[in-house]
Write a protein that holds these residues in place. Structure first.
Motif, short mmCIF file in Angstrom:
data_model
loop_
_atom_site.label_atom_id
_atom_site.label_comp_id
_atom_site.label_asym_id
_atom_site.label_seq_id
_atom_site.Cartn_x
_atom_site.Cartn_y
_atom_site.Cartn_z
N UNK A 103 0.82 -1.21 0.00
CA UNK A 103 0.00 0.00 0.00
C UNK A 103 0.86 1.27 0.00
N UNK A 104 1.92 1.26 0.79
CA UNK A 104 2.81 2.43 0.81
C UNK A 104 3.47 2.61 -0.55
N UNK A 105 3.92 1.51 -1.15
CA UNK A 105 4.60 1.60 -2.44
C UNK A 105 3.69 2.14 -3.53
N UNK A 106 2.44 1.66 -3.56
CA UNK A 106 1.54 2.03 -4.65
C UNK A 106 0.70 3.26 -4.38
N UNK A 107 0.48 3.59 -3.11
CA UNK A 107 -0.42 4.70 -2.79
C UNK A 107 0.28 5.88 -2.12
N UNK A 108 1.60 5.86 -2.06
CA UNK A 108 2.32 6.93 -1.36
C UNK A 108 2.13 8.30 -2.02
N UNK A 109 2.16 9.35 -1.18
CA UNK A 109 2.28 9.32 0.28
C UNK A 109 0.95 8.92 0.93
N UNK A 110 1.03 8.15 2.00
CA UNK A 110 -0.18 7.62 2.62
C UNK A 110 0.01 7.62 4.14
N UNK A 111 -1.07 7.87 4.86
CA UNK A 111 -0.99 7.89 6.32
C UNK A 111 -1.28 6.50 6.88
N UNK A 112 -0.93 6.31 8.11
CA UNK A 112 -1.21 5.04 8.78
C UNK A 112 -2.71 4.79 8.84
N UNK A 113 -3.48 5.84 9.09
CA UNK A 113 -4.93 5.69 9.14
C UNK A 113 -5.51 5.27 7.80
N UNK A 114 -4.97 5.81 6.72
CA UNK A 114 -5.45 5.44 5.38
C UNK A 114 -5.11 3.99 5.06
N UNK A 115 -3.95 3.54 5.53
CA UNK A 115 -3.60 2.12 5.36
C UNK A 115 -4.59 1.25 6.11
N UNK A 116 -4.93 1.66 7.33
CA UNK A 116 -5.87 0.89 8.14
C UNK A 116 -7.26 0.88 7.53
#
Length: 209
Positions: A103-116
């Motif tokens: 998720x970080x690789x494909x959606x960066x920049x991304x927050x921890x909350x967005x990952x959750x």
């Protein structure tokens, strides 16, 4: 100086420098170190690198360019057999960690909350710590919302590890695509996990260096 440095000598010097270096070398780094006493143009160094890449193209090792510069690495065609040289058990990474990294690789920049939000479960502090200690992930900024949560992105070390020059070399994904597929692609294309193994019911996946 430049008159005495023949093309063959330049090739040998660059080849030896990349072979001996403990990390990838950029053209600029070469000019600042092993070529510092030589009046060699950037163009000439790049031409030499291209010749070296051609020379190693069909050999057991290849000269490749990654995010941090040039390095030698085993050809993909022989990498699986080379694994028998090491008896140490490869590190294992959980599905949760791989999903977070994907998720970080494909959606960066991304927050921890967005990952959750995408994964539907909380992200363990240990996962973030492991990724940052591995130097695959770093804080690249803060989102301008209440609390200003950290924004995560990948590093050059992440690109180097997976043999990429930049993020555009990540496998292209069609949106919307399931997280399961993203994670599988990360495993299959970069971590050496074969297709059969990736479809098993095991929850841990092996990362082959």
């Amino acid at each position: 100086m430049s008159e005495s440095l023949t093309d063959d000598k330049l090739l040998q010097l660059i080849e030896a420098a990349i072979f001996c270096a403990d990390s990838p070398l950029t053209v600029e780094k070469m000019k600042q170190t092993v070529l510092v006493d030589q009046k060699v143009t950037t163009k000439r160094v790049k031409i030499a690198l291209e010749k070296l890449q051609e020379h190693y193209d069909n050999r057991g090792i290849n000269l490749v360019k990654v995010a941090s510069g040039y390095r030698f690495e085993a050809a993909k065609s022989v990498s699986s057999s080379l694994g028998y040289l090491w008896t140490e058990r490869p590190a294992k990474y959980s599905r949760a960690l791989l999903e977070t990294l994907a998720l970080i690789a494909y959606k960066q920049p991304i927050t921890r909350g967005e990952i959750e939000d995408v994964r539907g479960v909380s992200v363990s502090t240990n996962i973030i710590r492991t990724l940052t200690e591995r130097n695959w992930v770093k804080v690249v900024g803060h989102k301008e919302v209440p609390g200003r949560p950290s924004l995560f992105g990948t590093t050059n070390a992440f690109l180097d590890y997976f043999g990429l020059r930049n993020l555009s070399q990540l496998p292209q994904l069609m949106e919307p695509e399931a997280l399961e597929t993203i994670t599988r692609r990360l495993e299959n294309e970069f971590m050496g996990v074969d297709q059969e193994a990736s479809t098993s019911t095991e929850t841990n996946y092996t990362n082959y260096k």
